[in-house]
Design an enzyme around this catalytic site. Sequence first.
Site, PDB file in Angstrom:
ATOM      1  N   ASP A   1     -12.890  -0.036  12.140  1.00  0.00           N
ATOM      2  CA  ASP A   1     -13.124  -0.090  10.692  1.00  0.00           C
ATOM      3  C   ASP A   1     -14.547  -0.516  10.378  1.00  0.00           C
ATOM      4  O   ASP A   1     -15.249  -1.070  11.226  1.00  0.00           O
ATOM      5  CB  ASP A   1     -12.133  -1.083  10.060  1.00  0.00           C
TER       6      ASP A   1
ATOM      7  N   ARG B   1       7.039  -0.119   2.455  1.00  0.00           N
ATOM      8  CA  ARG B   1       6.738  -1.267   3.308  1.00  0.00           C
ATOM      9  C   ARG B   1       5.630  -2.124   2.719  1.00  0.00           C
ATOM     10  O   ARG B   1       4.794  -1.621   1.970  1.00  0.00           O
ATOM     11  CB  ARG B   1       6.360  -0.825   4.725  1.00  0.00           C
TER      12      ARG B   1
ATOM     13  N   CYS C   1      -5.772 -17.182  13.811  1.00  0.00           N
ATOM     14  CA  CYS C   1      -5.463 -16.376  14.998  1.00  0.00           C
ATOM     15  C   CYS C   1      -5.661 -17.235  16.242  1.00  0.00           C
ATOM     16  O   CYS C   1      -6.439 -18.191  16.211  1.00  0.00           O
ATOM     17  CB  CYS C   1      -6.407 -15.181  15.082  1.00  0.00           C
TER      18      CYS C   1
ATOM     19  N   ARG D   1       0.829  -1.205   0.000  1.00  0.00           N
ATOM     20  CA  ARG D   1       0.000   0.000   0.000  1.00  0.00           C
ATOM     21  C   ARG D   1       0.868   1.262   0.000  1.00  0.00           C
ATOM     22  O   ARG D   1       0.561   2.239  -0.643  1.00  0.00           O
ATOM     23  CB  ARG D   1      -0.857  -0.019   1.269  1.00  0.00           C
ATOM     24  N   TYR D   2       1.940   1.229   0.759  1.00  0.00           N
ATOM     25  CA  TYR D   2       2.865   2.370   0.877  1.00  0.00           C
ATOM     26  C   TYR D   2       4.173   1.981   0.191  1.00  0.00           C
ATOM     27  O   TYR D   2       4.540   0.808   0.193  1.00  0.00           O
ATOM     28  CB  TYR D   2       3.160   2.662   2.348  1.00  0.00           C
TER      29      TYR D   2
ATOM     30  N   CYS E   1     -13.058  -7.740  14.260  1.00  0.00           N
ATOM     31  CA  CYS E   1     -11.871  -7.805  13.385  1.00  0.00           C
ATOM     32  C   CYS E   1     -12.132  -7.188  12.014  1.00  0.00           C
ATOM     33  O   CYS E   1     -13.124  -7.484  11.367  1.00  0.00           O
ATOM     34  CB  CYS E   1     -11.448  -9.254  13.220  1.00  0.00           C
TER      35      CYS E   1
ATOM     36  N   ARG F   1     -10.423  -7.867   9.421  1.00  0.00           N
ATOM     37  CA  ARG F   1     -10.193  -8.889   8.386  1.00  0.00           C
ATOM     38  C   ARG F   1     -11.055 -10.119   8.656  1.00  0.00           C
ATOM     39  O   ARG F   1     -10.680 -11.235   8.326  1.00  0.00           O
ATOM     40  CB  ARG F   1      -8.712  -9.276   8.337  1.00  0.00           C
TER      41      ARG F   1
ATOM     42  N   CYS G   1     -11.388 -11.931  17.274  1.00  0.00           N
ATOM     43  CA  CYS G   1     -11.966 -10.716  17.836  1.00  0.00           C
ATOM     44  C   CYS G   1     -13.249 -10.424  17.062  1.00  0.00           C
ATOM     45  O   CYS G   1     -13.251 -10.468  15.824  1.00  0.00           O
ATOM     46  CB  CYS G   1     -10.982  -9.566  17.682  1.00  0.00           C
TER      47      CYS G   1
ATOM     48  N   ASP H   1      -8.089   4.081   9.131  1.00  0.00           N
ATOM     49  CA  ASP H   1      -7.726   3.530   7.828  1.00  0.00           C
ATOM     50  C   ASP H   1      -8.804   3.954   6.849  1.00  0.00           C
ATOM     51  O   ASP H   1      -9.979   3.587   7.000  1.00  0.00           O
ATOM     52  CB  ASP H   1      -7.635   2.005   7.904  1.00  0.00           C
TER      53      ASP H   1
ATOM     54  N   LYS I   1      -3.596   5.222   6.112  1.00  0.00           N
ATOM     55  CA  LYS I   1      -4.023   5.767   7.404  1.00  0.00           C
ATOM     56  C   LYS I   1      -4.046   7.295   7.377  1.00  0.00           C
ATOM     57  O   LYS I   1      -3.211   7.915   6.713  1.00  0.00           O
ATOM     58  CB  LYS I   1      -3.048   5.338   8.501  1.00  0.00           C
TER      59      LYS I   1
HETATM   60  S1  SF4 Z   1      -8.039  -8.458  15.138  1.00  0.00           S
HETATM   61 FE1  SF4 Z   1      -8.486 -10.023  13.585  1.00  0.00          FE
HETATM   62  S2  SF4 Z   1      -6.473 -10.575  12.771  1.00  0.00           S
HETATM   63 FE2  SF4 Z   1      -6.123  -9.550  14.753  1.00  0.00          FE
HETATM   64  S3  SF4 Z   1      -6.086 -11.230  16.288  1.00  0.00           S
HETATM   65 FE3  SF4 Z   1      -8.181 -10.427  16.214  1.00  0.00          FE
HETATM   66  S4  SF4 Z   1      -9.198 -11.802  14.760  1.00  0.00           S
HETATM   67 FE4  SF4 Z   1      -7.019 -12.046  14.401  1.00  0.00          FE
END
Ligand code: SF4
Length: 348
Positions: free
Chosen positions: A274, A95, A104, A91-92, A111, A113, A108, A311, A318
């Site tokens: 997000d 990096r 994971c 993206r940048y 999340c 993603r 979460c 983001d 960002k």
């Molecule tokens: S935020 Fe998403 S990618 Fe990060 S640990 Fe939690 S579930 Fe996994």
Amino acid sequence: MTTARSLKTPEELEAADLIEPEMLGGIRAVADRYAITLTPTVVSLIDRTDQNDPIARQFVPDPNELLTTPEERADPIGDQAHSPVKGVVHRYPDRVLLKAVHICPVYCRFCFRREMVGPQGDGTLSPEELAAALAYIREHTEIWEVILTGGDPLVLSPRRLAAIMRGLAEIPHVKVVRFHTRVPVVEPDLVDEAMIAALKESRKVVYVALHANHPREMTQAARTACARLIDAGFPMVSQTVLLRGVNDDPAVLGDLMKAFVETRVKPYYLHHPDLAPGTSHFRLDIAEGQKIAAALRGTISGLCQPTYVLDIPGGHGKAVIGESAVRSEGGCYSISDFRGGQHIYPPK
Ligand code: SF4
């Protein structure tokens, strides 16, 4: 109550008293769409007597996750638009993200993603895919930093981590390797000598960015795991997502930032949540977020200040979104202090 192993199904959550029996149907529908895992450490942190427990809110699924709003997107920060080869997001200019794994240790509920991670997600890069990703990094001499994220890269075995680090060791223009992880908080025992030896394989500068959102996550075990990494020579920074019902309170956020600094983890980013699908119950208005971020100024040490960022949807990177202390006024500047007082400052 502590469990011996991670909880992954609605039935296991019910048996552990983390959801009511009448919620099972709704939670099964969530489980059909999004992965669930709570490690024993996370389960032990949950206060079942608190209906609004901030740890449970982050990890125990909620039927609200099935409600998507028109502005939500499957790929809210636009990873796919900037992915030249599988596993790489460029993206940048200087990096790249290297998404070697999409698993994971916990999932979460907010999340960004969430459509890509989990057992049904994009999986782990095969040796051939990893070789292609490393070839891309090798060909692009402007890449100074590689950020391992995913998924959580620290769930990879030391053998696989070492293989990635050896691959990066052979790319001279890569000077810094950064890991984004929740492991020291949610599964601190994984941070052992074998992991540390693997992280040293590249002989590059290695940074570890810790994701934690509530001061109760910074247990003694988490602090010890961070100390192991820092003492091994890996500086640490923090990442926190500003979440309704978890940390949308300057006192809670301040305690978290202080816990980071006490652990030698430098507060880095405070992320505005997000537009991930089914996460509207976690989101707050930017103006509210600005007030919370501003309330940290002057009340806790400068060392404890994170940068409040968003983001930009679509993959535009960002933006720093904290309230500015500076306003242009009649050819001068008006500067606000941490109590809200205004002070005129000359143009130069
Ligand atoms: S935020 Fe998403 S990618 Fe990060 S640990 Fe939690 S579930 Fe996994």
